[in-house]
Each structure stands twice: as C-alpha cells, then as structure tokens.
Design a protein around this motif. Structure first.
Motif, PDB file in Angstrom:
ATOM      1  N   VAL A  73       0.840  -1.204   0.000  1.00 42.12           N
ATOM      2  CA  VAL A  73       0.000   0.000   0.000  1.00 42.12           C
ATOM      3  C   VAL A  73       0.872   1.251   0.000  1.00 42.12           C
ATOM      4  CG1 VAL A  73      -1.552   1.361   1.456  1.00 42.12           C
ATOM      5  CG2 VAL A  73      -2.045  -1.049   1.029  1.00 42.12           C
ATOM      6  N   GLN A  74       1.982   1.201   0.737  1.00 40.53           N
ATOM      7  CA  GLN A  74       2.866   2.364   0.807  1.00 40.53           C
ATOM      8  C   GLN A  74       3.455   2.723  -0.548  1.00 40.53           C
ATOM      9  OE1 GLN A  74       5.659   1.082   3.838  1.00 40.53           O
ATOM     10  NE2 GLN A  74       4.653   2.326   5.388  1.00 40.53           N
ATOM     11  N   ARG A  75       3.550   1.749  -1.440  1.00 40.78           N
ATOM     12  CA  ARG A  75       4.167   1.999  -2.749  1.00 40.78           C
ATOM     13  C   ARG A  75       3.169   2.531  -3.778  1.00 40.78           C
ATOM     14  NH1 ARG A  75       6.852  -3.966  -3.411  1.00 40.78           N
ATOM     15  NH2 ARG A  75       7.477  -4.251  -1.230  1.00 40.78           N
ATOM     16  N   VAL A  76       1.889   2.513  -3.443  1.00 41.99           N
ATOM     17  CA  VAL A  76       0.859   2.908  -4.413  1.00 41.99           C
ATOM     18  C   VAL A  76       0.324   4.291  -4.059  1.00 41.99           C
ATOM     19  CG1 VAL A  76      -1.333   2.277  -5.482  1.00 41.99           C
ATOM     20  CG2 VAL A  76       0.247   0.483  -4.749  1.00 41.99           C
ATOM     21  N   ASP A  77       0.200   5.141  -5.056  1.00 41.74           N
ATOM     22  CA  ASP A  77      -0.320   6.491  -4.866  1.00 41.74           C
ATOM     23  C   ASP A  77      -1.740   6.437  -4.299  1.00 41.74           C
ATOM     24  OD1 ASP A  77      -0.019   9.526  -5.744  1.00 41.74           O
ATOM     25  OD2 ASP A  77      -2.021   8.851  -6.344  1.00 41.74           O
ATOM     26  N   THR A  78      -2.052   7.362  -3.372  1.00 39.90           N
ATOM     27  CA  THR A  78      -3.374   7.389  -2.742  1.00 39.90           C
ATOM     28  C   THR A  78      -4.487   7.586  -3.761  1.00 39.90           C
ATOM     29  OG1 THR A  78      -2.427   8.286  -0.701  1.00 39.90           O
ATOM     30  CG2 THR A  78      -4.790   8.526  -0.996  1.00 39.90           C
ATOM     31  N   GLY A  79      -4.270   8.464  -4.742  1.00 37.94           N
ATOM     32  CA  GLY A  79      -5.273   8.668  -5.780  1.00 37.94           C
ATOM     33  C   GLY A  79      -5.556   7.391  -6.550  1.00 37.94           C
ATOM     34  N   LEU A  80      -4.526   6.591  -6.770  1.00 38.73           N
ATOM     35  CA  LEU A  80      -4.708   5.322  -7.469  1.00 38.73           C
ATOM     36  C   LEU A  80      -5.491   4.336  -6.609  1.00 38.73           C
ATOM     37  CD1 LEU A  80      -4.229   3.443  -9.797  1.00 38.73           C
ATOM     38  CD2 LEU A  80      -1.904   3.043  -8.972  1.00 38.73           C
ATOM     39  N   LEU A  81      -5.232   4.323  -5.303  1.00 36.69           N
ATOM     40  CA  LEU A  81      -5.999   3.459  -4.406  1.00 36.69           C
ATOM     41  C   LEU A  81      -7.477   3.867  -4.390  1.00 36.69           C
ATOM     42  CD1 LEU A  81      -3.527   3.175  -1.380  1.00 36.69           C
ATOM     43  CD2 LEU A  81      -4.086   1.383  -3.031  1.00 36.69           C
ATOM     44  N   GLN A  82      -7.726   5.173  -4.404  1.00 32.05           N
ATOM     45  CA  GLN A  82      -9.116   5.643  -4.433  1.00 32.05           C
ATOM     46  C   GLN A  82      -9.800   5.241  -5.744  1.00 32.05           C
ATOM     47  OE1 GLN A  82      -8.038   9.764  -3.588  1.00 32.05           O
ATOM     48  NE2 GLN A  82      -9.211   9.682  -1.694  1.00 32.05           N
ATOM     49  N   ALA A  83      -9.083   5.398  -6.852  1.00 27.88           N
ATOM     50  CA  ALA A  83      -9.648   4.996  -8.140  1.00 27.88           C
ATOM     51  C   ALA A  83      -9.906   3.491  -8.166  1.00 27.88           C
ATOM     52  CB  ALA A  83      -8.688   5.391  -9.265  1.00 27.88           C
ATOM     53  N   TRP A  84      -9.022   2.731  -7.570  1.00 33.30           N
ATOM     54  CA  TRP A  84      -9.166   1.264  -7.508  1.00 33.30           C
ATOM     55  C   TRP A  84     -10.458   0.880  -6.788  1.00 33.30           C
ATOM     56  CZ3 TRP A  84      -6.309  -2.020  -3.433  1.00 33.30           C
ATOM     57  CH2 TRP A  84      -6.461  -3.379  -3.702  1.00 33.30           C
ATOM     58  N   SER A  85     -10.670   1.460  -5.609  1.00 29.41           N
ATOM     59  CA  SER A  85     -11.878   1.133  -4.854  1.00 29.41           C
ATOM     60  C   SER A  85     -13.131   1.607  -5.588  1.00 29.41           C
ATOM     61  CB  SER A  85     -11.809   1.754  -3.450  1.00 29.41           C
ATOM     62  OG  SER A  85     -11.651   3.162  -3.525  1.00 29.41           O
ATOM     63  N   VAL A 311       0.806  12.694 -10.917  1.00 32.19           N
ATOM     64  CA  VAL A 311       1.271  14.067 -10.730  1.00 32.19           C
ATOM     65  C   VAL A 311       2.789  14.127 -10.785  1.00 32.19           C
ATOM     66  CG1 VAL A 311       1.359  15.995  -9.113  1.00 32.19           C
ATOM     67  CG2 VAL A 311      -0.767  14.720  -9.412  1.00 32.19           C
ATOM     68  N   ASP A 312       3.451  13.124 -10.207  1.00 35.87           N
ATOM     69  CA  ASP A 312       4.909  13.112 -10.116  1.00 35.87           C
ATOM     70  C   ASP A 312       5.486  12.372 -11.319  1.00 35.87           C
ATOM     71  OD1 ASP A 312       7.535  13.119  -9.414  1.00 35.87           O
ATOM     72  OD2 ASP A 312       7.314  11.956  -7.575  1.00 35.87           O
ATOM     73  N   ALA A 313       6.264  13.081 -12.125  1.00 39.98           N
ATOM     74  CA  ALA A 313       6.847  12.467 -13.318  1.00 39.98           C
ATOM     75  C   ALA A 313       7.845  11.372 -12.960  1.00 39.98           C
ATOM     76  CB  ALA A 313       7.535  13.541 -14.173  1.00 39.98           C
ATOM     77  N   ALA A 314       8.500  11.491 -11.799  1.00 40.78           N
ATOM     78  CA  ALA A 314       9.528  10.516 -11.421  1.00 40.78           C
ATOM     79  C   ALA A 314       8.939   9.135 -11.158  1.00 40.78           C
ATOM     80  CB  ALA A 314      10.290  11.008 -10.192  1.00 40.78           C
ATOM     81  N   THR A 315       7.678   9.080 -10.706  1.00 38.08           N
ATOM     82  CA  THR A 315       7.058   7.793 -10.375  1.00 38.08           C
ATOM     83  C   THR A 315       5.995   7.382 -11.387  1.00 38.08           C
ATOM     84  OG1 THR A 315       5.413   8.897  -8.962  1.00 38.08           O
ATOM     85  CG2 THR A 315       7.458   8.168  -7.917  1.00 38.08           C
ATOM     86  N   ALA A 446      -2.744  10.066 -19.132  1.00 39.18           N
ATOM     87  CA  ALA A 446      -2.181  10.713 -17.940  1.00 39.18           C
ATOM     88  C   ALA A 446      -0.774  10.204 -17.659  1.00 39.18           C
ATOM     89  CB  ALA A 446      -3.097  10.464 -16.736  1.00 39.18           C
ATOM     90  N   ALA A 447      -0.577   8.892 -17.783  1.00 44.39           N
ATOM     91  CA  ALA A 447       0.736   8.317 -17.488  1.00 44.39           C
ATOM     92  C   ALA A 447       1.768   8.731 -18.527  1.00 44.39           C
ATOM     93  CB  ALA A 447       0.629   6.795 -17.414  1.00 44.39           C
ATOM     94  N   THR A 448       1.425   8.614 -19.807  1.00 44.09           N
ATOM     95  CA  THR A 448       2.409   8.930 -20.846  1.00 44.09           C
ATOM     96  C   THR A 448       2.751  10.417 -20.876  1.00 44.09           C
ATOM     97  OG1 THR A 448       0.583   9.030 -22.453  1.00 44.09           O
ATOM     98  CG2 THR A 448       1.838   6.972 -22.311  1.00 44.09           C
ATOM     99  N   ALA A 449       1.823  11.278 -20.465  1.00 36.01           N
ATOM    100  CA  ALA A 449       2.139  12.713 -20.398  1.00 36.01           C
ATOM    101  C   ALA A 449       3.276  12.959 -19.420  1.00 36.01           C
ATOM    102  CB  ALA A 449       0.899  13.507 -19.996  1.00 36.01           C
ATOM    103  N   ARG A 450       3.208  12.302 -18.255  1.00 35.95           N
ATOM    104  CA  ARG A 450       4.265  12.479 -17.250  1.00 35.95           C
ATOM    105  C   ARG A 450       5.548  11.760 -17.669  1.00 35.95           C
ATOM    106  NH1 ARG A 450       1.799  16.065 -16.416  1.00 35.95           N
ATOM    107  NH2 ARG A 450       0.567  16.692 -14.609  1.00 35.95           N
ATOM    108  N   ILE A 451       5.412  10.586 -18.273  1.00 36.92           N
ATOM    109  CA  ILE A 451       6.597   9.858 -18.739  1.00 36.92           C
ATOM    110  C   ILE A 451       7.318  10.671 -19.814  1.00 36.92           C
ATOM    111  CG2 ILE A 451       7.379   7.796 -19.960  1.00 36.92           C
ATOM    112  CD1 ILE A 451       5.083   6.279 -18.552  1.00 36.92           C
ATOM    113  N   SER A 452       6.555  11.253 -20.741  1.00 38.25           N
ATOM    114  CA  SER A 452       7.155  12.086 -21.788  1.00 38.25           C
ATOM    115  C   SER A 452       7.807  13.325 -21.191  1.00 38.25           C
ATOM    116  CB  SER A 452       6.092  12.495 -22.813  1.00 38.25           C
ATOM    117  OG  SER A 452       5.577  11.373 -23.491  1.00 38.25           O
ATOM    118  N   GLU A 453       7.155  13.888 -20.186  1.00 40.25           N
ATOM    119  CA  GLU A 453       7.719  15.055 -19.510  1.00 40.25           C
ATOM    120  C   GLU A 453       9.067  14.705 -18.886  1.00 40.25           C
ATOM    121  OE1 GLU A 453       6.565  17.272 -15.430  1.00 40.25           O
ATOM    122  OE2 GLU A 453       4.980  17.245 -16.945  1.00 40.25           O
ATOM    123  N   ARG A 454       9.128  13.538 -18.248  1.00 37.86           N
ATOM    124  CA  ARG A 454      10.384  13.095 -17.639  1.00 37.86           C
ATOM    125  C   ARG A 454      11.448  12.862 -18.716  1.00 37.86           C
ATOM    126  NH1 ARG A 454      11.887  10.238 -12.935  1.00 37.86           N
ATOM    127  NH2 ARG A 454      14.159  10.065 -12.970  1.00 37.86           N
TER     128      ARG A 454
END
Length: 693
Positions: A73-85, A311-315, A446-454
């Motif tokens: 759980v610590q490794r997963v973004d909170t927004g992703l956990l909310q979307a999952w539920s 939100v974070d391009a690094a992750t 959403a993911a590729t936008a941040r990956i491309s930004e990185r």
C-alpha cells in the motif's frame, strides 16, 4: 495444467461493501498504511489484485499478511488506491455473480482463513499467517469460474456437493476451482506450501492425511466450515483426523471463530447470516438479483482519481504499471514512441524488456495493429493466427516477447511526443466495455504525459551537459594550444644555451629541465584530449633514479633556498616499481611541493625507499616521505585524499593529494598518511614491483 479458459485474471469483482469501506478510509484523511491494509485483507479479490502488482519474493517469507499488504500500500499512490476502490463500486466485470452470492463467497473465505489460523495455533504450526493466507484465497477460482465459465451456473446447480462440483469442472473446463485458485495464488508469488494447500483443500481427508501440515490445516478448516452448515458427523470426523484434535475441542474452536466473524466485518455493514459461513457453491446458483451502481458522478470521480496518480513524473512509470493491473485488469504495457526523424514507431526499452528499441514499425504499415492504432487514434487489437507469424511478423514477435498471443494497442499523444501503449492481451480475453475503453484512454494519456515530460527533462539535461562538455573541451584545447607555444620557445632557448655550455653538471641539469618541459607539454596535450589521467610511457620506473633526478632539478628551488635539508636514502639496486615514470614524478612532485610549503626554515625532509615488503600477498616497495613540519590536525588528515576537500588555503589547493592517491591506486598501490600537530607528517607509499621476465 490445461488452461482452456483464458480471461483477465485481475478483473475479478471485489465485494462492493469492502470497496466502499476502502474508499471511506482513503477519503477520511491521513489513513495509515496499516489502516488501509486492514480493510483490504477483508476481501480476497483486493488482496489478489494488490499482490499481482508486486508479487511476493523470497524476502517476504515469514512476514504476516497484514505487513505484506501494508508494505505494498505504501508503494501505491493514494489517488490510485481511491480509483481502484471506486472502480469496483462502479462496474463489475461480467455481473454474473449476484451481490448476495458475492457476500457469501467473501464471508466464507474470511471464515475459512480464521479457522485455518486458529487450527494452526492449536496444532503448533509455526506460521498461522500462512494458513490464513491460504484460507483467504482458497476459493478465488470459484468466483473466477462464476464470472467467466461458460454455463457455470448450470454446473453449480447440478452439483450435489463440492467434490461432485470439482468432478464436473474437470470434465467441462479441464480444471477445477481449487486448481485454478492455486494457480492464481501462484501468480501472486505465494510459496509452494500455500499453493499446494489451496489445490488440495477439497480433497478427501484420507488422501491428504500424510501431506504437509498446511495442506491438512486448510482441508480441516474446509471440513469445519462444511460442518457449520450441515452438522455432518463425517465432516467433523474428517477435521479431527486431519488435525489430531478432539471433536469437542473443534466444535468449541468453531464457535469462537464464528463469534469473531461478527467483529471482523463490523465496518462493512454486512449482516452475517449463518449460511454465509458455509460452503459458497450452493448459494451461488440460481440467484439473479443485481445491485448496479453506475452514476456519472462516480465516473467523473474515477477519472479524477486516476489522473491524480500521475502528478509526479519521477514515479509515473511505476504508477502506470500499478494502475494497469488495479484499474484496467491488464498486465503492464510497453510503450512505442514515434521517432522525430522517421515515420516509425520505436520501442522504449525497460528493465523487463531490454532490446525493445530494436523493434521499429513503419506508421504506414497496413498489417500492424500498432500502426493502425496510431493512424486511427483508436484502440486496435492483434490476435495471433493458427499459422504464425501471419500477416505481420513484428506484431507476432512482440506478442511473444510479452508472453501473450494477443495485443491491445492504445494510442496516446501529448505536447512532447506521441505513440502507442501496447498491453499483452490474450486473444480470448475480453478487455471490457462500458467505462473500460475510456478508462484505458484516461490512464494511458495521464501516465504517458508524465513519462514524456520526464524524458523531455532528461533529454534537456543531457543536451545541457553535452553543451557544457563541448565548451570545456574547446576551452581546454585553446589553453593547450596557447601553452605549447611558450613551452616550445623555452625548450628552444634551453637547447641554444646547452650548445654553448661546457660544464657537464650544468648540461646534465639542463637536460633534466628539458625532460620536465616535455613532461609538462605531454600533460597539457593529454588534458586537452580528455583521456586517462595516468601518463603514457613505460609501465615501470626506476625509483632511485627518478628521486635523484628530481632532487637535482628541484632541490635548490624547493628546499635549499629555504634552508631545508633534503635527505635521500635509496639503494642503487632497488627493483623497478610497477608505475609509469611520468606518473611517479607527479606523485613525488606533489608531495615535495606540499612538504616545502609546510616545513619551516631549518627543517628537514627525509625520503627513503626499500624493497622486500609484502603487502596483501604481493611483493612491493615502501617509499617514505617524512618531514618535521608543524603536522596536521586530525580532521584535516581524514579528508586529505578526498576529492573536492580544501586541503590548502592557496588558490587551486586541495587537488594534488587526491590526484596522488588516484595515481597510486591506479597501479594497485596504497598511500597512507600519519600526522599529529607539532610532530611532523609521514607519507607511506606501498608500490607494487614491476614483473620480472
């Protein structure tokens, strides 16, 4: 094991009550990972999906399930956990399992998990948490077949008991729900003991009487759950035989576990009916009630939560892989990016798929599903035909690399670049309808936008570093060019002076000076070429000869003029040292210069060299440079050889000693320093001897 049914393993329905409870905990504020984990372990599907994102490894053995879940759980973004539920609240994959049957399945799994853990403690089994994990996941296959098995409702309705159900499953599908459950648990990385216990949980007690304790514990827990509903003496007797525990004690343990279930699911707002703790297969048949939740507000929230995970391009890449499994029910994709130079899609290499950049697909390729998805801006699928490679060899090969016989291609585009996300997707899988395509598009964009930004940031940083490096090289080359001119002039004048001198001592000193000018010129040229700092030339040095030459050349300038006595103790029979002459001269000159600056007038510098030393099993030479100067403070000695440390107050100071250490270490030598304030300084160099032929 035959697996004629190929469906998305991570798109099983979680219980809506647990999904709602998880969303409440996540939305209430700063919930700890353990608080979130306590909700997740109430649902076998949530546990299964979470472990698919990060399967168990060898380092996880023996760790309690709650801790394993909390760690993930610590490794997963909170927004992703909310979307999952929220995804589990909005849409159930096939909707073939009624809400009541689903509650029955979940409660039975929790009940068997608690029974197995309690039995493990009674039997003295050292890992009751393994028993609980096996119990929690032991009937995942039943839920899986209920969702995806063709005409499975009729198979359930015709079964007399669980063993007759198993026989019917083998006949129709080529596997039963226990075997399927063990396969799903294996994908999560659970150890063989748990996987085997799940596979054999519904076997006849006599057939597993001598099996591993975990097999017998889970089989006994299933027998007790059956006894809870049927009051069958055979079930109680079977559990007693498997556990070697008296029937009366088992009845007491069963009652205690039943009472504990009410407290365990208190936060789920579920009324625990007695029949829901018994075997779930009978209650799953013949029900048709539905509880569909599909509001536009919930869909909007799901999209917002999904986007917030990136939100974070690094992750972004790690979150993309997790979101793919938790939200889309697919395995992690690979990315293809349009080349800026050519009209081709180029694979982006990852740690799990090295060499992917070697695959290039022309955008105009009419046979490639990847090219079709890019051109049309819509999803496209590839399915391997009966005779590979079919019409498109590159799609066929990529599917093989991804260990699949099909691909799902989702196009994406942002302000930096465009391309296609390629998900492994079996040709018999149905990747979902309704909100699924839109959700895939949202997550991918959403993911590729941040990956491309990185990637753009990394490229900008690389371009800047290359620009600075080019400017530095040009600057160094200009300096080398400008320095070579006066060096040439000085050397020419030394030659003219040498021709007019008759004093052999002066002629020898001029020769040494000319050699030093050659060495300086070589260093300047080497610096401009940015090659190794180790000077070229012979690989061995005559230490005594070099020391005598340096004293003749620099003794007067560095020491005699300051009244410092330079004493040299060497033997003419010293063996050669395994270091180039120019490098050894650099070492000595740096140490001599430092000593000359530190020793007061009237002081003394003693340099000695002896062979016959053995260091780490290798013959070497010890060179000592001892002065009676003021010494060094302890904190300065600690950083003496550290690059970047200020070991001199003069401009450019602090470079010499790290360079000395690097030159010595480059040939396998060692340099030490011992110094105390007021007691002088000693440098010891242990230099390997040159090989003798």
């Amino acid at each position: 094991m035959r697996r004629p049914l190929a469906v998305p393993t991570s798109r099983l329905p979680a219980l809506r009550e647990t999904a709602a409870a998880l969303l409440r905990v996540l939305s209430a504020g700063e919930a700890s990972s353990h608080e979130i984990a306590r909700v997740i372990i109430l649902d076998p599907v949530l546990v299964f999906e979470l472990f698919l994102t990060a399967p168990l490894g060898k380092t996880d053995l023996g760790i309690p399930l709650l801790e394993l879940v909390a760690g993930r759980v610590q490794r997963v973004d909170t927004g992703l956990l909310q979307a999952w539920s929220l995804r589990h609240l909005i849409q159930q994959p096939q909707q073939r399992v009624s809400p009541r049957a689903h509650r029955h399945h979940t409660l039975h799994s929790l009940f068997v998990a608690d029974l197995a853990a309690n039995l493990a403690r009674e039997m003295g089994y050292p890992y009751p948490d393994e028993a609980a994990s096996a119990g929690l996941l032991h009937d995942l296959g039943l839920l899986w077949l209920s969702e995806y098995g063709d005409a499975y409702a009729k198979v359930l309705a015709d079964a007399i008991d669980e063993r007759s159900l198993s026989a019917a499953e083998w006949e129709r599908y080529g596997l039963d729900h226990a075997e399927l459950s063990s396969d799903l648990a294996g994908r999560c990385g659970f150890p063989p003991g748990i996987v085997d216990a799940i596979a054999l949980h519904q076997a006849e007690p006599d057939s597993v009487d001598t099996a591993h304790p975990l097999v017998r514990i889970l089989a006994a827990a299933e027998e007790l759950a059956s006894y809870r509903g049927s009051q069958s003496a055979a079930s109680l007797e079977g559990a007693s035989r498997l556990t070697k525990i008296e029937g009366s004690l088992l009845v007491s343990l069963l009652a205690d576990t039943t009472r504990g279930m009410q407290d365990k699911v208190k936060g789920l707002d579920i009324v625990v009916e007695p029949t829901m703790l018994t075997l779930p297969w009978a209650a799953a048949a013949g029900e048709s009630e539905r509880d569909v939740i599909d509001s536009s507000i919930a869909r909007t929230a799901l999209t917002a939560f999904a986007r917030s995970a990136f939100v974070d391009a690094a992750t972004a890449r790690a979150n993309f892989d997790a979101a793919t499994r938790l939200l889309l029910g697919l395995d992690a994709p690979v990315l293809f990016v349009r080349s800026v130079c050519d009209d081709v899609l180029v694979g982006a290499t990852t740690l799990t798929h090295p060499g992917l950049e070697q695959i290039q697909i022309a955008i105009r390729d009419e046979h490639s599903a990847l090219a079709e998805a890019y051109r049309s801006g819509a999803e496209a699928r590839y399915q391997s035909g009966p005779r590979p490679p079919g019409r498109c060899a590159v799609d066929w090969q990529l599917a093989r690399w991804l260990d699949s016989d099909g691909l799902l291609c989702v196009p994406w585009q942002n302000s930096h670049e465009s391309g296609v996300a390629v998900f492994p997707c079996s040709s018999t899988e149905m990747p979902g309808t309704g909100i699924e395509p839109g959700l895939r598009k949202t997550v991918t964009d959403a993911a590729t936008a941040r990956i491309s930004e990185r990637r753009a940031d990394d490229q900008m940083r690389l371009d800047l570093e290359e620009s600075i490096a080019r400017r530095y090289v040009d600057h160094a080359r200009r300096i080398a060019h400008e320095a070579s001119n006066p060096l040439t002039v000085i050397k020419t004048y030394l030659g003219l002076i040498d021709e007019r001198l008759e004093d052999p001592t002066l002629k020898e000193q001029l020769g040494l000076l000319s050699e030093e000018l050659d060495r300086v010129g070589a260093l300047v040229r080497k610096a401009s070429d940015f090659t190794s700092i180790t000077p070229s030339g012979p690989a061995h040095s005559g230490v005594a000869e070099i020391l005598h030459d340096l004293r003749a050349l620099y003794g007067e300038a560095l020491f005699a003029r300051k009244g410092i006595n330079f004493e040299l103790r060497t033997s003419p029979n010293l063996p050669a040292a395994a270091i180039p002459p120019d490098a050894l001269k650099q070492v000595f000159l740096n140490l001599f210069k430092n000593a000359a600056e530190a020793i007061p007038e009237g002081g003394k510098l003693t340099v000695s060299a002896v062979a016959g030393i053995n260091a780490n099993g290798s013959p070497c030479m010890e060179i000592r440079i001892v002065d009676n100067g003021p010494g060094l403070a302890p904190e300065r000695v600690e950083t003496l050889f550290t690059a970047g440390a200020r070991n001199s107050d003069k401009p450019g100071g602090g470079v010499g000693l790290p360079l000395v250490r690097e030159l010595v270490a480059a040939v396998g030598g060692t340099i030490l320093c011992r110094s105390q304030p007021g007691s002088g300084t000693v440098f010891q160099i242990f230099m390997p001897l040159a090989a003798t032929h």
